[in-house]
Design an enzyme around this catalytic site. Structure first.
Site, short mmCIF file in Angstrom:
data_model
loop_
_atom_site.label_atom_id
_atom_site.label_comp_id
_atom_site.label_asym_id
_atom_site.label_seq_id
_atom_site.Cartn_x
_atom_site.Cartn_y
_atom_site.Cartn_z
N GLY A 6 0.73 -1.07 -0.04
CA GLY A 6 -0.30 0.39 0.17
C GLY A 6 0.87 1.64 0.06
O GLY A 6 1.86 1.09 -0.56
N LEU A 8 -0.12 3.58 -1.74
CA LEU A 8 0.64 3.46 -3.90
C LEU A 8 1.18 4.96 -4.46
O LEU A 8 0.32 6.07 -3.78
CB LEU A 8 -0.85 3.33 -4.12
CG LEU A 8 -1.27 1.89 -3.59
CD1 LEU A 8 -2.91 1.53 -4.60
CD2 LEU A 8 -0.68 0.48 -3.66
N HIS A 9 2.15 4.10 -4.94
CA HIS A 9 2.27 6.13 -5.86
C HIS A 9 2.68 4.75 -7.53
O HIS A 9 2.25 3.66 -7.47
CB HIS A 9 3.64 5.66 -5.55
CG HIS A 9 4.96 4.38 -5.23
ND1 HIS A 9 5.19 4.08 -6.07
CD2 HIS A 9 6.03 3.88 -4.06
CE1 HIS A 9 5.72 2.92 -6.15
NE2 HIS A 9 6.17 2.81 -4.26
N HIS A 12 3.56 0.95 -7.90
CA HIS A 12 2.64 0.33 -7.81
C HIS A 12 1.14 0.24 -9.20
O HIS A 12 0.81 -0.60 -9.86
CB HIS A 12 2.06 0.81 -7.00
CG HIS A 12 2.61 0.72 -5.24
ND1 HIS A 12 2.95 1.64 -4.77
CD2 HIS A 12 3.25 -0.44 -4.75
CE1 HIS A 12 3.86 1.14 -3.12
NE2 HIS A 12 3.47 -0.01 -3.43
N GLN A 36 7.48 -9.90 7.97
CA GLN A 36 8.74 -9.24 7.77
C GLN A 36 9.46 -8.61 8.17
O GLN A 36 10.30 -7.91 7.12
CB GLN A 36 8.56 -9.55 5.65
CG GLN A 36 8.07 -7.92 5.83
CD GLN A 36 7.04 -8.50 3.95
OE1 GLN A 36 6.30 -8.63 3.32
NE2 GLN A 36 7.71 -7.30 3.35
N LYS A 124 12.19 -3.12 -8.87
CA LYS A 124 13.16 -2.82 -7.92
C LYS A 124 13.54 -3.44 -6.88
O LYS A 124 14.10 -3.00 -6.30
CB LYS A 124 11.87 -1.42 -6.99
CG LYS A 124 12.52 -0.57 -6.13
CD LYS A 124 11.70 0.62 -5.56
CE LYS A 124 10.57 0.09 -4.84
NZ LYS A 124 11.18 -0.54 -3.63
N ASP A 125 12.57 -4.63 -5.83
CA ASP A 125 13.03 -5.00 -5.08
C ASP A 125 13.32 -6.33 -6.00
O ASP A 125 13.24 -7.74 -5.86
CB ASP A 125 12.06 -5.52 -4.50
CG ASP A 125 11.40 -4.27 -3.86
OD1 ASP A 125 12.42 -3.50 -2.85
OD2 ASP A 125 10.33 -4.08 -3.90
N GLN A 128 13.77 -9.54 -4.15
CA GLN A 128 12.51 -10.38 -3.85
C GLN A 128 11.97 -10.80 -4.91
O GLN A 128 11.86 -11.94 -5.01
CB GLN A 128 11.85 -9.26 -3.08
CG GLN A 128 10.12 -9.77 -2.73
CD GLN A 128 9.85 -8.45 -2.73
OE1 GLN A 128 9.59 -8.61 -1.07
NE2 GLN A 128 8.75 -7.80 -3.37
N SER A 161 7.48 4.28 -1.26
CA SER A 161 6.50 4.32 -0.18
C SER A 161 7.51 4.74 0.85
O SER A 161 7.15 6.06 1.57
CB SER A 161 5.53 3.29 0.19
OG SER A 161 5.31 2.34 -1.14
O1 PAF Z 1 6.89 -5.50 -2.17
C1 PAF Z 1 5.95 -5.71 -1.52
O2 PAF Z 1 5.54 -4.90 -1.37
C2 PAF Z 1 6.02 -6.84 -0.08
O3 PAF Z 1 7.17 -7.44 0.14
C3 PAF Z 1 5.29 -7.73 -0.74
C4 PAF Z 1 5.27 -9.05 -1.62
C5 PAF Z 1 3.80 -7.31 -1.14
C6 PAF Z 1 5.32 -9.73 0.02
O4 PAF Z 1 4.61 -8.84 1.30
#
Ligand code: PAF
Length: 173
Positions: A6, A8-9, A12, A36, A124-125, A128, A161
Site C-alpha cells: 500500500g 500506492l504510488h 505500484h 517481514q 526495484k526489489d 525479492q 513508499s
Molecule cells: O514488495 C512488497 O511490497 C512486499 O514485500 C510484498 C511482496 C507485498 C509482500 O509483503
C-alpha cells in the site's frame, strides 16, 4: 495479481498496467505484513492510506481490491515459514534476518488466497523478485511471474513508499 503493502504510488500503478496486459481481471492486495518486519523495524510507522489506495486502485482499473487485516491473514500465530535458502543470505537478507522468510511466507499465503494465473512484482526489489521466482519454480506454483521495470522520479530515484522517510540530504545521497 499485484501484491503490495500500500501507500500506492506510480510504481505500484505501473504494475497494475502490466497486470492488465496479461489478464482480464486484475486483483491488488494491500497488506503490511508483520512477518517481514523485525521488532526494531518500521512496522508501526510504515505509511498507510487505505482509502486513498482504494481510490487510486479503482481509478487505475483494479477489479478486486483485497485489504485484509492481520487477523485475516494470520488467524493464529504462524508456526510454519517458507525458508528462502542461500539466495537470501546476502545483500538485503544479510542485514534483515528473517525478512525474506516473512516475504515468501506471505506471498505463498496470498497466492493460495487469490490463486492468480499471473503475478506481477517490481524489479526495484530485485532480490525479492529473484526469491519469488525461486519460490514459484521450486514449489511448483501454477502461475506465471512477471517482473516489471522500476519507475523512477525525474532525478533517477526509484519510487518507493519509504521515500517519505528521507531528508533532503538523504534523498540527494
Ligand atoms: O514488495 C512488497 O511490497 C512486499 O514485500 C510484498 C511482496 C507485498 C509482500 O509483503
Amino acid at each position: 495479481f499485484v501484491p503490495t503493502m500500500g501507500y500506492l504510488h506510480e510504481g505500484h500503478l505501473a504494475l497494475v498496467d502490466e497486470a492488465r496486459r496479461h489478464a482480464d481481471v486484475v486483483v491488488m492486495s494491500v497488506f503490511v505484513n508483520p512477518l517481514q518486519f523485525a521488532p526494531t523495524e518500521d512496522l508501526a510507522r510504515y505509511p498507510r492510506d487505505p482509502e486513498g489506495d482504494a481510490a487510486k486502485a479503482a481509478a487505475r482499473g483494479v477489479d478486486l481490491f483485497f485489504l485484509p487485516d492481520a487477523a485475516e491473514v494470520y488467524p493464529r500465530e504462524p508456526r510454519v515459514r517458507v525458508v528462502p535458502g542461500a539466495l537470501a543470505a546476502r545483500w538485503e537478507g544479510e542485514v534483515r534476518p528473517g525478512h525474506f522468510a516473512g516475504v515468501l511466507t506471505v506471498v505463498t499465503k496470498l497466492f493460495h488466497l487469490v490463486r492468480p494465473d499471473v503475478a506481477v512484482f517490481g524489479q526495484k526489489d530485485a532480490q525479492q523478485a529473484a526469491l519469488v521466482r525461486a519460490l514459484v519454480t521450486d514449489l511448483d506454483f501454477p502461475l506465471r511471474l512477471v517482473v516489471a521495470p522500476t519507475v523512477r522520479e525525474a532525478d533517477g530515484l526509484a519510487l518507493s513508499s519509504r521515500n517519505v522517510y528521507l531528508s533532503p540530504d538523504e534523498r540527494a545521497r
